[in-house]
Scaffold this motif. Sequence first.
Motif, PDB file in Angstrom:
ATOM      1  N   MET A  84       0.360  -1.421   0.291  1.00 21.25           N
ATOM      2  CA  MET A  84      -0.143  -0.070   0.050  1.00 21.25           C
ATOM      3  C   MET A  84       0.715   1.163   0.029  1.00 21.25           C
ATOM      4  O   MET A  84       0.911   2.058  -0.335  1.00 21.25           O
ATOM      5  N   PRO A  85       1.748   1.813   0.651  1.00 22.40           N
ATOM      6  CA  PRO A  85       2.396   2.477   0.727  1.00 22.40           C
ATOM      7  C   PRO A  85       3.191   3.117  -0.746  1.00 22.40           C
ATOM      8  O   PRO A  85       3.001   3.777  -0.914  1.00 22.40           O
ATOM      9  N   TYR A  86       3.691   1.907  -1.515  1.00 16.34           N
ATOM     10  CA  TYR A  86       4.150   1.701  -2.581  1.00 16.34           C
ATOM     11  C   TYR A  86       3.496   2.550  -3.720  1.00 16.34           C
ATOM     12  O   TYR A  86       3.049   3.208  -4.917  1.00 16.34           O
ATOM     13  N   MET A  87       2.319   2.002  -3.550  1.00 19.53           N
ATOM     14  CA  MET A  87       1.210   1.985  -4.492  1.00 19.53           C
ATOM     15  C   MET A  87       0.668   3.628  -4.106  1.00 19.53           C
ATOM     16  O   MET A  87       0.609   4.614  -5.073  1.00 19.53           O
ATOM     17  N   ASN A  88       0.674   4.141  -2.953  1.00 17.93           N
ATOM     18  CA  ASN A  88       0.299   5.458  -2.512  1.00 17.93           C
ATOM     19  C   ASN A  88       1.312   6.405  -2.550  1.00 17.93           C
ATOM     20  O   ASN A  88       1.157   7.300  -4.092  1.00 17.93           O
ATOM     21  N   GLU A  89       2.410   5.798  -3.162  1.00 26.47           N
ATOM     22  CA  GLU A  89       3.678   7.031  -3.670  1.00 26.47           C
ATOM     23  C   GLU A  89       3.553   6.984  -4.926  1.00 26.47           C
ATOM     24  O   GLU A  89       3.517   7.744  -5.437  1.00 26.47           O
ATOM     25  N   LEU A  90       3.063   5.987  -5.553  1.00 27.69           N
ATOM     26  CA  LEU A  90       3.222   6.275  -7.016  1.00 27.69           C
ATOM     27  C   LEU A  90       1.909   6.775  -7.419  1.00 27.69           C
ATOM     28  O   LEU A  90       2.346   7.079  -8.612  1.00 27.69           O
TER      29      LEU A  90
END
Length: 179
Positions: A84-90
């Motif tokens: 989730m943090p990676y998805m949010n960042e991208l």
Amino acid sequence: MSQTKQKRLIFRAAILAVLVLAVGYTLYANATKESRGALAAGDKAPDFILKDLNGKTYRLSDYKGKGVLLNFWGTWCEPCKKEMPYMNELYSSYKPKGVEILAVHVKNTRFLVDEFVKQYGLTFPVLIDKNGDVQHAYHIDPLPTTFLIGPDGKVKKVIIGNQNLSKKDIQDMMDMIKP
């Protein structure tokens, strides 16, 4: 043999036959579940209507012409907590390029979902599938499962289960569905 013993024998044989059939069906269903109805690359993604935590309605067909990373997740899911943090960042850099993220939460209380969204600062739509209808339509098992849906509304790729996705993996996935 007395009539009572004969009836008892027939009754027991019938119960045994029902049990054997039930076990046989269960084994067959589990052995063939991968090939029955699972969505694959090239299939049209089933349309759905779900609401987010604020009550806003989202319909998959409204995203025609855009790429959609459709992620099914749960608050208890450890790989989900990492992805989730990676998805949010991208998300902020891919949204202007025509790539959307729709995160569909399955089977949990609104409170826990709300807390998860706040904890991770998620900015993309988090949709609630409280009846499990969308989860059923997409044949979701296990979590997380991600569908990469192209601008044409067709599934480009399905990522099932704990794949330990890195930020680069998610970036590559988003590039794959970019219009």
